[in-house]
Design an enzyme around this catalytic site. Sequence first.
Site, PDB file in Angstrom:
ATOM      1  N   SER A   1       0.921  -1.401  -0.063  1.00 55.67           N
ATOM      2  CA  SER A   1       0.163  -0.041  -0.030  1.00 55.67           C
ATOM      3  C   SER A   1       1.031   1.105   0.023  1.00 55.67           C
ATOM      4  O   SER A   1       0.642   2.155  -0.712  1.00 55.67           O
ATOM      5  CB  SER A   1      -0.797   0.065   1.279  1.00 55.67           C
ATOM      6  OG  SER A   1      -1.714  -0.918   1.295  1.00 55.67           O
TER       7      SER A   1
ATOM      8  N   ILE B   1     -27.478 -18.335  -1.187  1.00 56.05           N
ATOM      9  CA  ILE B   1     -28.731 -18.736  -2.154  1.00 56.05           C
ATOM     10  C   ILE B   1     -28.360 -20.389  -2.647  1.00 56.05           C
ATOM     11  O   ILE B   1     -29.303 -21.009  -2.756  1.00 56.05           O
ATOM     12  CB  ILE B   1     -29.051 -17.887  -3.347  1.00 56.05           C
ATOM     13  CG1 ILE B   1     -29.420 -16.447  -2.462  1.00 56.05           C
ATOM     14  CG2 ILE B   1     -29.795 -18.322  -4.400  1.00 56.05           C
ATOM     15  CD1 ILE B   1     -29.771 -15.434  -3.552  1.00 56.05           C
ATOM     16  N   HIS B   2     -27.417 -20.445  -3.071  1.00 57.04           N
ATOM     17  CA  HIS B   2     -27.013 -21.980  -3.387  1.00 57.04           C
ATOM     18  C   HIS B   2     -26.974 -22.956  -2.234  1.00 57.04           C
ATOM     19  O   HIS B   2     -27.019 -24.177  -2.782  1.00 57.04           O
ATOM     20  CB  HIS B   2     -25.705 -22.062  -4.160  1.00 57.04           C
ATOM     21  CG  HIS B   2     -26.025 -21.426  -5.685  1.00 57.04           C
ATOM     22  ND1 HIS B   2     -26.086 -20.157  -6.000  1.00 57.04           N
ATOM     23  CD2 HIS B   2     -26.022 -22.136  -6.776  1.00 57.04           C
ATOM     24  CE1 HIS B   2     -26.437 -20.003  -7.427  1.00 57.04           C
ATOM     25  NE2 HIS B   2     -26.074 -21.251  -7.784  1.00 57.04           N
TER      26      HIS B   2
ATOM     27  N   GLU C   1      -4.194  -3.668  -7.310  1.00 53.93           N
ATOM     28  CA  GLU C   1      -4.503  -1.991  -7.602  1.00 53.93           C
ATOM     29  C   GLU C   1      -5.011  -1.172  -6.685  1.00 53.93           C
ATOM     30  O   GLU C   1      -5.534  -0.221  -6.799  1.00 53.93           O
ATOM     31  CB  GLU C   1      -5.252  -2.126  -9.059  1.00 53.93           C
ATOM     32  CG  GLU C   1      -4.556  -2.827  -9.926  1.00 53.93           C
ATOM     33  CD  GLU C   1      -4.919  -2.548 -11.404  1.00 53.93           C
ATOM     34  OE1 GLU C   1      -5.130  -1.174 -11.739  1.00 53.93           O
ATOM     35  OE2 GLU C   1      -5.070  -3.333 -12.363  1.00 53.93           O
TER      36      GLU C   1
HETATM   37  C1  LIG Z   1      -2.928 -11.772  -7.284  1.00 53.40           C
HETATM   38  C2  LIG Z   1      -2.297 -10.351  -7.232  1.00 53.40           C
HETATM   39  C3  LIG Z   1      -1.475  -9.312  -8.472  1.00 53.40           C
HETATM   40  C4  LIG Z   1      -1.008  -8.369  -8.145  1.00 53.40           C
HETATM   41  N1  LIG Z   1      -0.697  -7.604  -9.325  1.00 53.40           N
HETATM   42  C5  LIG Z   1       0.439  -6.885  -9.305  1.00 53.40           C
HETATM   43  C6  LIG Z   1       0.766  -6.023 -10.377  1.00 53.40           C
HETATM   44  O1  LIG Z   1       0.707  -6.830 -11.422  1.00 53.40           O
HETATM   45  N2  LIG Z   1       1.915  -5.101  -9.868  1.00 53.40           N
HETATM   46  C7  LIG Z   1       2.003  -4.636  -8.733  1.00 53.40           C
HETATM   47  O2  LIG Z   1       2.862  -3.837  -8.758  1.00 53.40           O
HETATM   48  N3  LIG Z   1       1.501  -5.301  -7.852  1.00 53.40           N
HETATM   49  C8  LIG Z   1       0.345  -6.125  -7.986  1.00 53.40           C
HETATM   50  N4  LIG Z   1      -0.180  -6.691  -6.946  1.00 53.40           N
HETATM   51  C9  LIG Z   1       0.011  -6.261  -5.561  1.00 53.40           C
HETATM   52  C10 LIG Z   1      -0.785  -5.596  -4.737  1.00 53.40           C
HETATM   53  O3  LIG Z   1      -1.207  -4.315  -5.434  1.00 53.40           O
HETATM   54  C11 LIG Z   1      -0.842  -5.255  -3.346  1.00 53.40           C
HETATM   55  O4  LIG Z   1      -0.906  -6.551  -2.913  1.00 53.40           O
HETATM   56  C12 LIG Z   1      -1.780  -4.284  -2.736  1.00 53.40           C
HETATM   57  O5  LIG Z   1      -1.491  -2.851  -3.057  1.00 53.40           O
HETATM   58  C13 LIG Z   1      -1.593  -4.314  -1.127  1.00 53.40           C
HETATM   59  O6  LIG Z   1      -0.151  -4.297  -0.780  1.00 53.40           O
HETATM   60  P1  LIG Z   1       0.241  -5.452   0.197  1.00 53.40           P
HETATM   61  O7  LIG Z   1      -0.305  -6.854   0.047  1.00 53.40           O
HETATM   62  O8  LIG Z   1       1.826  -5.405   0.660  1.00 53.40           O
HETATM   63  O9  LIG Z   1      -0.745  -5.006   1.806  1.00 53.40           O
HETATM   64  P2  LIG Z   1      -0.238  -4.072   2.615  1.00 53.40           P
HETATM   65  O10 LIG Z   1       0.020  -2.840   2.196  1.00 53.40           O
HETATM   66  O11 LIG Z   1       0.611  -4.638   3.661  1.00 53.40           O
HETATM   67  O12 LIG Z   1      -1.679  -4.033   3.588  1.00 53.40           O
HETATM   68  C14 LIG Z   1      -2.184  -4.869   4.650  1.00 53.40           C
HETATM   69  C15 LIG Z   1      -3.681  -4.302   5.035  1.00 53.40           C
HETATM   70  O13 LIG Z   1      -3.240  -2.933   5.911  1.00 53.40           O
HETATM   71  C16 LIG Z   1      -4.294  -2.252   5.256  1.00 53.40           C
HETATM   72  N5  LIG Z   1      -3.592  -0.939   5.282  1.00 53.40           N
HETATM   73  C17 LIG Z   1      -2.055  -0.647   4.857  1.00 53.40           C
HETATM   74  N6  LIG Z   1      -1.972   0.457   5.032  1.00 53.40           N
HETATM   75  C18 LIG Z   1      -2.999   1.466   5.481  1.00 53.40           C
HETATM   76  C19 LIG Z   1      -3.478   2.449   5.937  1.00 53.40           C
HETATM   77  N7  LIG Z   1      -2.520   3.580   5.835  1.00 53.40           N
HETATM   78  N8  LIG Z   1      -4.583   2.893   6.553  1.00 53.40           N
HETATM   79  C20 LIG Z   1      -5.553   1.785   6.525  1.00 53.40           C
HETATM   80  N9  LIG Z   1      -5.156   0.533   5.949  1.00 53.40           N
HETATM   81  C21 LIG Z   1      -3.687   0.236   5.844  1.00 53.40           C
HETATM   82  C22 LIG Z   1      -4.383  -2.571   3.653  1.00 53.40           C
HETATM   83  O14 LIG Z   1      -5.653  -1.926   3.280  1.00 53.40           O
HETATM   84  C23 LIG Z   1      -4.639  -3.994   4.066  1.00 53.40           C
HETATM   85  O15 LIG Z   1      -5.866  -4.306   4.489  1.00 53.40           O
HETATM   86  C24 LIG Z   1      -0.963  -7.984  -6.886  1.00 53.40           C
HETATM   87  C25 LIG Z   1      -1.230  -8.617  -5.761  1.00 53.40           C
HETATM   88  C26 LIG Z   1      -1.864  -9.741  -5.936  1.00 53.40           C
HETATM   89  C27 LIG Z   1      -2.572 -10.496  -4.707  1.00 53.40           C
END
Ligand SMILES: Cc1cc2nc3c(=O)[nH]c(=O)nc-3n(C[C@H](O)[C@H](O)[C@H](O)COP(=O)(O)OP(=O)(O)OC[C@H]3O[C@@H](n4cnc5c(N)ncnc54)[C@H](O)[C@@H]3O)c2cc1C
Length: 380
Positions: free
Chosen positions: A131, A338-339, A364
């Site tokens: 994030s 529902i299923h 995203e």
């Molecule tokens: C299947 C898949 C495909 C993906 N494809 C791509 C891609 O093509 N390119 C790419 O660059 N990335 C990609 N991603 C990465 C994706 O964008 C990130 O997983 C996402 O942005 C979240 O980051 P994180 O998993 O590190 O979670 P974290 O950032 O660690 O977040 C964990 C939790 O904390 C919450 N959180 C974090 N900061 C805050 C805040 N300040 N306030 C409130 N809540 C907060 C988040 O909302 C989440 O609920 C992909 C991810 C997956 C799972």
Amino acid sequence: MILSPEYELMRKNFRNFAETEFTAELQDRLDREGGFDWDMHDKMAKYGFLGCKIPEEYGGQGGDTLAYVLMVEEFARVSPVLAIYANTPNSLGCGALLSYGSEEQKKTYIPLLASGEKNFCFALTEPGAGSDAGSLMTRAVKDGEDYILNGRKCFISGAPISDYAIVYARTNPALKGNKGISMFIVDLKLPGISIGKHENKMGINGYPTSDIVFENVRVPKTQLLGPLDKGFAAAMKTLNGGRLGVAAQSLGIAQACLEESISYAKQRKQFGKPICKNQAISFMIADMATEIAAARELIYSTAIEKDAGAKDAPMKCSMCKYFTSEMANRVAAKAIQIHGGYGYMKEYRVERLYRDARIMTLYEGTSQVQQMVISGNLLK
Ligand SMILES: Cc1cc2nc3c(=O)[nH]c(=O)nc-3n(C[C@H](O)[C@H](O)[C@H](O)COP(=O)(O)OP(=O)(O)OC[C@H]3O[C@@H](n4cnc5c(N)ncnc54)[C@H](O)[C@@H]3O)c2cc1C
């Protein structure tokens, strides 16, 4: 929203293609085995779907954003995974190139994307920077005519099947936070690049995701995309378009869940009558349909406003993703309910739709990140 006959025809064509080509056998195989279906990729390329929104001068179809969201919605209604095949080149693949590429870069790379000859992925996320993408650690250090790249990207959609990546790396560590980050067009065959194993995911199986590791990778300086040290703003701009695509994927998933639920609730009998005759079930269906209708209006109007250059369109793209991805998860959960027990079984479509819906509030930008973007816009 009443669509013009031109858009209705497009919708019909997208739907026909998806219903004919995205067979249950293909979807089952991809869900079971993962991987990637090159035949389907090539077929979509042949019909021009990979370049739906790409301008004609760069080999695309020159469609507008409304046409693009209609395509993604209709494809996701049949298969959220196969929708990603067409979505990626039109959004994360070409977004930064179109907005920030030099004329030479655009002419070199975008036609390859539009024709499906080459695949591009978008490499922003790192193990320590999700994030908070602005805290990324991948470094690009100038060395003569090249930059030397070191770092690790994770969860990169399409990395295992891509030829190039748009890579975000820190070029100026003296600048804090989001500043000092630049974009590079990186050939994934360069020495020093390794692609990780396919991630074992809950859903969207059939579109592979993996790490990309860079170890002393020499990237020519001509591959710098956009202005030096200002790549983070470019990433955010690319994600605006991408978020509308994720909203359209979520809308298609929700629509499929609704259709499956209506059909099942009419034919499944308990206590001597179809279960849809119970208000508890019919009201769930009413709620699902209402939320879907609201999301559809928001997405279509945002698509039109985005093309018209409306000032608050970026915020509305976040609203679309936030509302529709959360809505698709609510709707998918109701579809399973529902299923009944059958919804928990893999033979029923809603089981997979429920798993595929789960990614929509995460990639995203999570829902919380969308809330940050929306509130940040309103409170500045
Ligand atoms: C299947 C898949 C495909 C993906 N494809 C791509 C891609 O093509 N390119 C790419 O660059 N990335 C990609 N991603 C990465 C994706 O964008 C990130 O997983 C996402 O942005 C979240 O980051 P994180 O998993 O590190 O979670 P974290 O950032 O660690 O977040 C964990 C939790 O904390 C919450 N959180 C974090 N900061 C805050 C805040 N300040 N306030 C409130 N809540 C907060 C988040 O909302 C989440 O609920 C992909 C991810 C997956 C799972």
